[in-house]
Write a protein that holds these residues in place. Structure first.
Motif, PDB file in Angstrom:
ATOM      1  N   ASN A 200      28.113 -15.344 -27.286  1.00  0.00           N
ATOM      2  CA  ASN A 200      29.020 -14.314 -27.328  1.00  0.00           C
ATOM      3  C   ASN A 200      28.444 -13.034 -27.845  1.00  0.00           C
ATOM      4  O   ASN A 200      28.734 -12.444 -28.846  1.00  0.00           O
ATOM      5  CB  ASN A 200      30.413 -14.556 -27.869  1.00  0.00           C
ATOM      6  CG  ASN A 200      31.338 -13.584 -27.723  1.00  0.00           C
ATOM      7  OD1 ASN A 200      31.242 -12.837 -26.831  1.00  0.00           O
ATOM      8  ND2 ASN A 200      32.222 -13.543 -28.827  1.00  0.00           N
TER       9      ASN A 200
ATOM     10  N   ASP B  39      28.199 -10.061 -27.192  1.00  0.00           N
ATOM     11  CA  ASP B  39      28.869  -8.637 -27.339  1.00  0.00           C
ATOM     12  C   ASP B  39      30.002  -8.862 -28.129  1.00  0.00           C
ATOM     13  O   ASP B  39      30.996  -7.937 -28.218  1.00  0.00           O
ATOM     14  CB  ASP B  39      29.363  -7.943 -26.058  1.00  0.00           C
ATOM     15  CG  ASP B  39      30.118  -9.075 -25.029  1.00  0.00           C
ATOM     16  OD1 ASP B  39      30.479 -10.244 -25.887  1.00  0.00           O
ATOM     17  OD2 ASP B  39      30.525  -8.919 -24.050  1.00  0.00           O
TER      18      ASP B  39
ATOM     19  N   ASP C 264      33.001 -10.128 -28.188  1.00  0.00           N
ATOM     20  CA  ASP C 264      34.361 -10.060 -27.740  1.00  0.00           C
ATOM     21  C   ASP C 264      34.997 -11.306 -28.024  1.00  0.00           C
ATOM     22  O   ASP C 264      34.551 -12.306 -28.469  1.00  0.00           O
ATOM     23  CB  ASP C 264      34.473  -9.326 -26.466  1.00  0.00           C
ATOM     24  CG  ASP C 264      33.938  -9.998 -25.371  1.00  0.00           C
ATOM     25  OD1 ASP C 264      33.875  -9.540 -24.179  1.00  0.00           O
ATOM     26  OD2 ASP C 264      33.512 -11.231 -25.791  1.00  0.00           O
TER      27      ASP C 264
ATOM     28  N   LYS D 255      35.209 -13.600 -25.303  1.00  0.00           N
ATOM     29  CA  LYS D 255      35.151 -14.579 -24.459  1.00  0.00           C
ATOM     30  C   LYS D 255      33.529 -14.473 -24.028  1.00  0.00           C
ATOM     31  O   LYS D 255      32.997 -13.612 -24.472  1.00  0.00           O
ATOM     32  CB  LYS D 255      35.879 -14.152 -23.209  1.00  0.00           C
ATOM     33  CG  LYS D 255      35.194 -12.796 -22.547  1.00  0.00           C
ATOM     34  CD  LYS D 255      36.384 -12.391 -21.548  1.00  0.00           C
ATOM     35  CE  LYS D 255      36.060 -11.062 -20.847  1.00  0.00           C
ATOM     36  NZ  LYS D 255      36.273  -9.951 -21.873  1.00  0.00           N
ATOM     37  N   ILE D 256      33.087 -15.588 -23.434  1.00  0.00           N
ATOM     38  CA  ILE D 256      31.801 -15.714 -22.995  1.00  0.00           C
ATOM     39  C   ILE D 256      31.728 -15.713 -21.479  1.00  0.00           C
ATOM     40  O   ILE D 256      32.454 -16.444 -21.053  1.00  0.00           O
ATOM     41  CB  ILE D 256      31.148 -17.204 -23.346  1.00  0.00           C
ATOM     42  CG1 ILE D 256      31.219 -17.477 -25.029  1.00  0.00           C
ATOM     43  CG2 ILE D 256      29.889 -17.559 -22.692  1.00  0.00           C
ATOM     44  CD1 ILE D 256      31.164 -18.755 -25.365  1.00  0.00           C
ATOM     45  N   ASP D 257      31.077 -14.497 -21.031  1.00  0.00           N
ATOM     46  CA  ASP D 257      31.119 -14.410 -19.408  1.00  0.00           C
ATOM     47  C   ASP D 257      29.941 -13.811 -19.016  1.00  0.00           C
ATOM     48  O   ASP D 257      28.735 -13.588 -19.807  1.00  0.00           O
ATOM     49  CB  ASP D 257      32.243 -13.511 -19.150  1.00  0.00           C
ATOM     50  CG  ASP D 257      32.334 -12.279 -19.947  1.00  0.00           C
ATOM     51  OD1 ASP D 257      33.471 -11.507 -19.956  1.00  0.00           O
ATOM     52  OD2 ASP D 257      31.392 -11.849 -20.614  1.00  0.00           O
TER      53      ASP D 257
ATOM     54  N   ASP E 145      27.847 -11.294 -20.957  1.00  0.00           N
ATOM     55  CA  ASP E 145      26.977 -11.940 -22.178  1.00  0.00           C
ATOM     56  C   ASP E 145      25.583 -12.342 -21.600  1.00  0.00           C
ATOM     57  O   ASP E 145      24.567 -11.967 -22.193  1.00  0.00           O
ATOM     58  CB  ASP E 145      27.564 -12.934 -22.836  1.00  0.00           C
ATOM     59  CG  ASP E 145      28.845 -12.567 -23.530  1.00  0.00           C
ATOM     60  OD1 ASP E 145      29.996 -13.180 -23.315  1.00  0.00           O
ATOM     61  OD2 ASP E 145      28.741 -11.892 -24.586  1.00  0.00           O
TER      62      ASP E 145
HETATM   63 CA   LIG Z   1      31.345 -12.008 -24.600  1.00  0.00          CA
END
Ligand SMILES: [Ca+2]
Ligand SMILES: [Ca+2]
Length: 216
Positions: free
Chosen positions: A187, A189, A191, A193-195, A198
């Motif tokens: 993660n 950035d 924030d 969530k992992i998406d 990232d």
């Molecule tokens: Ca993230």
């Protein structure tokens, strides 16, 4: 509290649950971990009819990971009463004796060892994610971008994360063994969530366009 946190994501419930775990693992007035084998000072002689070498030569000690019932201000058993502990004279948290026969303060039963398993799994699953939810810097050491937790950040981490996000890979780390750390590392950035963002940021960091972690 764990279920309340699962439902509401209100960190006060997570905090309460982990504080309770802290008590069990030694943040208490006796500085004793009530889980055998986990801590500096730990319960060693829980009340058990087989894990008690004092009863019969050759019988084993309790294995690591067994939770004692711990302090009980009623102190119902003859052993703790015979040891001079008087009901009402001792702070409830001190009403404890690590002896095999002290069944009222040192019993191990399935009805609190089962929740310990649940809580351990809950803490491992939720606490690292809660850190990444926080607006503060995560307190857990992270090597941002090292999705697979092998100590280096490289293109394999980007591929691993993409495979995970698309469902091709079940885990970020080999066999999921350091999965909680992998999720923190992924993660980048910071924030909630992992998406894809990232994965893109890890890729950008490899060509020196950004430095990890990236703040939004
Ligand atoms: Ca993230
Ligand atoms: Ca890596």
């Amino acid at each position: 509290m764990g279920v309340a946190y699962d439902v509401t994501k209100d960190v006060k419930y997570l905090s309460g649950a982990t504080t309770a775990m802290g008590y069990i693992f030694g943040n208490n007035v006796l500085e004793n971990s009530y889980v055998t084998g986990y801590g500096t000072n730990t319960t060693q002689y829980p009340h058990h009819r087989y894990w008690c070498p004092q009863m019969k030569a050759g019988w084993p000690y309790a294995p690591n990971g067994c939770l004692s019932g711990g302090p009980n201000s009623d102190m119902n058993d003859p052993l703790i009463q015979g040891a001079g502990y008087k009901i009402g004279e001792l702070a409830p948290m001190k009403c404890y004796l690590d002896k095999n026969d002290a069944w009222s303060v040192n019993e191990i039963t399935i009805n609190w060892n089962a929740p310990l398993v649940w809580m351990a799994a809950f803490a491992e699953e939720e606490a690292p994610k809660a850190d990444s939810n926080s607006t503060e810097e995560p307190t857990t050491d992270a090597l941002y971008g090292d999705v697979d937790c092998n100590g280096v950040v490289d293109i394999v981490d980007v591929l691993t994360l993409n495979q995970y996000l698309t469902g091709i890979a079940e885990y970020l780390t080999p066999n999921g063994e350091k999965e909680a750390q992998g999720k923190i590392n992924a993660n980048v950035d910071l924030d909630d969530k992992i998406d894809d963002a990232d994965a893109m940021n890890i890729l950008k960091s490899l060509v020196k366009l950004v430095t990890l972690p990236v703040k939004k």
